[in-house]
Scaffold this active site. Structure first.
Site, PDB file in Angstrom:
ATOM      1  N   GLY A  66     -17.493  -3.907 -50.276  1.00  0.00           N
ATOM      2  CA  GLY A  66     -17.620  -3.103 -51.492  1.00  0.00           C
ATOM      3  C   GLY A  66     -18.800  -2.149 -51.433  1.00  0.00           C
ATOM      4  N   GLY A  68     -21.959  -1.427 -51.819  1.00  0.00           N
ATOM      5  CA  GLY A  68     -23.171  -2.218 -52.038  1.00  0.00           C
ATOM      6  C   GLY A  68     -24.363  -1.363 -52.419  1.00  0.00           C
ATOM      7  N   LYS A  88     -25.639   7.556 -52.780  1.00  0.00           N
ATOM      8  CA  LYS A  88     -25.796   6.467 -51.827  1.00  0.00           C
ATOM      9  C   LYS A  88     -27.272   6.087 -51.766  1.00  0.00           C
ATOM     10  CE  LYS A  88     -24.655   5.119 -47.072  1.00  0.00           C
ATOM     11  NZ  LYS A  88     -23.867   5.472 -45.887  1.00  0.00           N
ATOM     12  N   ASP A 100     -30.329  -4.547 -50.666  1.00  0.00           N
ATOM     13  CA  ASP A 100     -31.203  -4.098 -51.754  1.00  0.00           C
ATOM     14  C   ASP A 100     -30.637  -2.892 -52.498  1.00  0.00           C
ATOM     15  OD1 ASP A 100     -31.468  -2.180 -49.809  1.00  0.00           O
ATOM     16  OD2 ASP A 100     -33.621  -2.505 -49.464  1.00  0.00           O
ATOM     17  N   GLY A 101     -29.463  -2.421 -52.064  1.00  0.00           N
ATOM     18  CA  GLY A 101     -28.853  -1.277 -52.753  1.00  0.00           C
ATOM     19  C   GLY A 101     -29.520   0.052 -52.427  1.00  0.00           C
ATOM     20  N   ASP A 227     -13.519  -0.830 -43.154  1.00  0.00           N
ATOM     21  CA  ASP A 227     -14.108  -0.414 -44.436  1.00  0.00           C
ATOM     22  C   ASP A 227     -14.773   0.956 -44.318  1.00  0.00           C
ATOM     23  OD1 ASP A 227     -15.767  -2.325 -42.823  1.00  0.00           O
ATOM     24  OD2 ASP A 227     -17.356  -1.580 -44.129  1.00  0.00           O
ATOM     25  N   ASN A 228     -14.869   1.484 -43.106  1.00  0.00           N
ATOM     26  CA  ASN A 228     -15.435   2.822 -42.919  1.00  0.00           C
ATOM     27  C   ASN A 228     -14.358   3.846 -42.568  1.00  0.00           C
ATOM     28  OD1 ASN A 228     -18.029   1.964 -43.486  1.00  0.00           O
ATOM     29  ND2 ASN A 228     -18.544   1.569 -41.346  1.00  0.00           N
TER      30      ASN A 228
HETATM   31  P1  AMP Z   1     -21.771  -0.064 -43.376  1.00  0.00           P
HETATM   32  O1  AMP Z   1     -21.362  -0.772 -42.106  1.00  0.00           O
HETATM   33  O2  AMP Z   1     -23.108   0.619 -43.287  1.00  0.00           O
HETATM   34  O3  AMP Z   1     -20.710   0.865 -43.847  1.00  0.00           O
HETATM   35  O4  AMP Z   1     -21.993  -1.192 -44.506  1.00  0.00           O
HETATM   36  C1  AMP Z   1     -21.182  -2.319 -44.627  1.00  0.00           C
HETATM   37  C2  AMP Z   1     -21.322  -2.913 -46.003  1.00  0.00           C
HETATM   38  O5  AMP Z   1     -22.676  -3.295 -46.280  1.00  0.00           O
HETATM   39  C3  AMP Z   1     -20.901  -2.021 -47.140  1.00  0.00           C
HETATM   40  O6  AMP Z   1     -20.265  -2.814 -48.087  1.00  0.00           O
HETATM   41  C4  AMP Z   1     -22.220  -1.496 -47.669  1.00  0.00           C
HETATM   42  O7  AMP Z   1     -22.148  -1.113 -49.022  1.00  0.00           O
HETATM   43  C5  AMP Z   1     -23.105  -2.704 -47.490  1.00  0.00           C
HETATM   44  N1  AMP Z   1     -24.532  -2.349 -47.381  1.00  0.00           N
HETATM   45  C6  AMP Z   1     -25.142  -1.757 -46.326  1.00  0.00           C
HETATM   46  N2  AMP Z   1     -26.457  -1.595 -46.589  1.00  0.00           N
HETATM   47  C7  AMP Z   1     -26.692  -2.088 -47.817  1.00  0.00           C
HETATM   48  C8  AMP Z   1     -27.854  -2.219 -48.658  1.00  0.00           C
HETATM   49  N3  AMP Z   1     -29.052  -1.805 -48.250  1.00  0.00           N
HETATM   50  N4  AMP Z   1     -27.678  -2.774 -49.865  1.00  0.00           N
HETATM   51  C9  AMP Z   1     -26.483  -3.212 -50.281  1.00  0.00           C
HETATM   52  N5  AMP Z   1     -25.364  -3.134 -49.547  1.00  0.00           N
HETATM   53  C10 AMP Z   1     -25.460  -2.572 -48.334  1.00  0.00           C
HETATM   54 MG    MG Z   2     -19.572   1.519 -44.871  1.00  0.00          MG
END
Ligand code: AMP
Ligand code: MG
Length: 469
Positions: A66, A68, A88, A100-101, A227-228
């Site tokens: 989701g 995040g 973002k 940490d969002g 998811d990407n």
């Molecule tokens: P990514 O591989 O970077 O596309 O991230 C995979 C998942 O981790 C996605 O659901 C992102 O929203 C979540 N995510 C990555 N970094 C953070 C963060 N710093 N805080 C919250 N969720 C994160």
């Molecule tokens: Mg992603």
């Protein structure tokens, strides 16, 4: 709702992206805009949301993920159509899990620059409007500072958005999502005998085309998890990406990807694998396993056809010949053996001349030839290539113009991003804007910016990018 950041400031904005939503880029540096694009103020009519999705990460089912750290503000009817605006790094959401969002300045600048560079290269992609920053400390491998990048796309729905409802065994939600995507982004498919099958076919086709563009420009995504993967077939989520420099088909740009699942060469089969994951998610709606299976073959065709077209254009060939595959294979093998810079090679290939006396050929070829250690091997290939060009009556001047229009001079090399990032981390954002302005015209000579087309310096050999962003 976004979580405000203390004392936000303007880092950079993209003029072409601003145009897509009818904004004046100068306005983006105003305090009221900075507040909105940092998440400190939410526009009155916006209804922020974070979307749920799941996905396969590195080939394994990862369950719920989701948004995040992404928050959708809403959409705008721009001059070229509807665009969603997403912050973002604007704070935690119900899907932040252990995170940490937040996003750090380093990764936000990388996403910003690459989104806009890819658009200028003609590769389907999400866009980036603006980056803002704050001195709030963010813990990664070291302490960094926070930033927010505002992304834009007609939709951020992913393959994983469908996988989510499928694995939750929620066919009604799955249908609502599919109907929404068809109605909003693929209205021409609504009347198909099986609209869900038509959706799968079209997304599969677009994904094949997308990967062909990546391969042709030497772009490596680094984290091709489902998811990407965008349901619109556009490049989504810029993290540990890289552009090919010294050619190596097995190059891995993401330091975290030890097995090389997402290496340059593997992007092609992984794109197909990801379409399988989407087909599997859509299966309850398609309700015809054989047809779904057949739809996946569309990927092979779409990829093959587009890559072939792009490669012919890169080589300045206007016709096709049965030996072209062998000519290209020899070329790639030579590039691999000699670790030739991908971008410089194709750019300089455009300068190669047919109309040159034997005695002058070596000097004329030097800029290109000198990229190879094995010069006789290059000469042998160049002779084949010249013969092929002569066979179609190629004319130097016209071919040069055509090739320079498809083989970029300027790409976002890791070291260029790193220089801009380090300056920005010291409070000087001017290099981000300067680099962006060069990358906005990747095919133009821009002689005053020759330095940005140079090979990476020695220190760049140690640069590593990973998922930590
Ligand atoms: P990514 O591989 O970077 O596309 O991230 C995979 C998942 O981790 C996605 O659901 C992102 O929203 C979540 N995510 C990555 N970094 C953070 C963060 N710093 N805080 C919250 N969720 C994160
Ligand atoms: Mg992603």
């Amino acid at each position: 709702m976004p979580t405000p950041l203390p004392a936000p400031y303007f880092v950079a904005a993209s003029t072409p992206a601003a145009g897509l939503v009818g904004l004046d880029p100068a306005d983006l540096a105003r305090d009221d805009f900075i507040a909105v694009f940092t998440g400190n103020e939410v526009p009155a009519r916006a209804q922020p949301l974070a979307a749920v999705y799941s996905g396969h990460q590195f080939g394994h089912w990862a369950g719920q993920l989701g948004d995040g750290r992404a928050i959708l503000l809403g959409d705008i009817d721009g001059p070229q159509g509807r665009m969603e605006l997403q912050l973002k790094g604007a704070g935690m959401t119900p899907y932040s899990r252990m995170g940490d969002g937040r996003a750090v300045l380093r990764s936000s600048i990388r996403e910003f620059l690459c989104s806009e560079a890819m658009a200028a290269l003609g590769v389907p992609t999400t866009r980036a409007l603006v980056v803002t920053g704050s001195n709030k400390g963010i813990i990664r491998e070291t302490m960094e500072t926070a930033a927010v990048v505002t992304r834009m796309a007609p939709s951020f729905v992913r393959f994983g958005s469908f996988e989510h409802w499928r694995y939750r065994d929620k066919p009604e939600e799955l249908r609502i999502l599919a109907d929404y995507v068809i109605k909003t982004f693929y209205p021409e498919l609504a009347g198909a005998p099986n609209p869900y099958l038509a959706l799968l076919e079209e997304v599969t086709r677009r994904t094949g085309v997308l990967i062909a563009h990546w391969q042709a420009v030497g772009f490596m995504h680094g984290v091709m998890n489902t998811d990407n993967m965008s349901i619109l077939g556009i490049t989504l989520d810029y993290g540990p990406f890289g552009f090919m420099e010294a050619f190596d088909v097995d190059h891995i740009c993401n330091h975290t990807d030890q097995g090389g699942r997402y290496s340059y060469a593997n992007q092609v089969p992984v794109g197909h694998w990801n379409c399988y994951a989407l087909a599997n998610a859509l299966l309850p709606l398609i309700d015809d396993q054989e047809a779904a299976q057949a739809a996946l073959d569309v990927y092979i065709d779409a990829y093959g056809t587009r890559f072939d077209e792009l490669l012919h254009a890169k080589l300045g060939l206007t016709t096709t010949h049965e030996d072209d595959r062998a000519l290209a294979d020899t070329m790639f093998q030579l590039m691999q053996d000699n670790k030739v810079d991908f971008t410089l090679f194709f750019r300089r290939l455009g300068d190669l001349r047919l109309d040159v006396a034997d005695a002058e050929r070596e000097a004329s070829d030097a800029p290109l030839r000198d990229l190879f250690l094995d010069r006789p091997a290059f000469d042998a290939w160049a002779a084949q290539y010249r013969a092929r060009l002569r066979q179609e009556g190629s004319v130097d001047a016209a071919r040069r113009v055509a090739m320079h229009a498809v083989n970029p001079k300027y790409i976002l090399r890791n070291y260029l991003a790193q220089v801009a990032i380090e300056k920005a981390q010291n409070g000087d954002y001017s290099e981000v804007t300067r680099l962006l302005s060069v990358l906005e015209r990747p095919f133009d000579e821009q002689p005053e910016h020759d330095a940005y087309a140079a090979l990476p310096p020695d220190w760049a050999a140690h640069l590593e990018v990973s998922c930590s962003s």
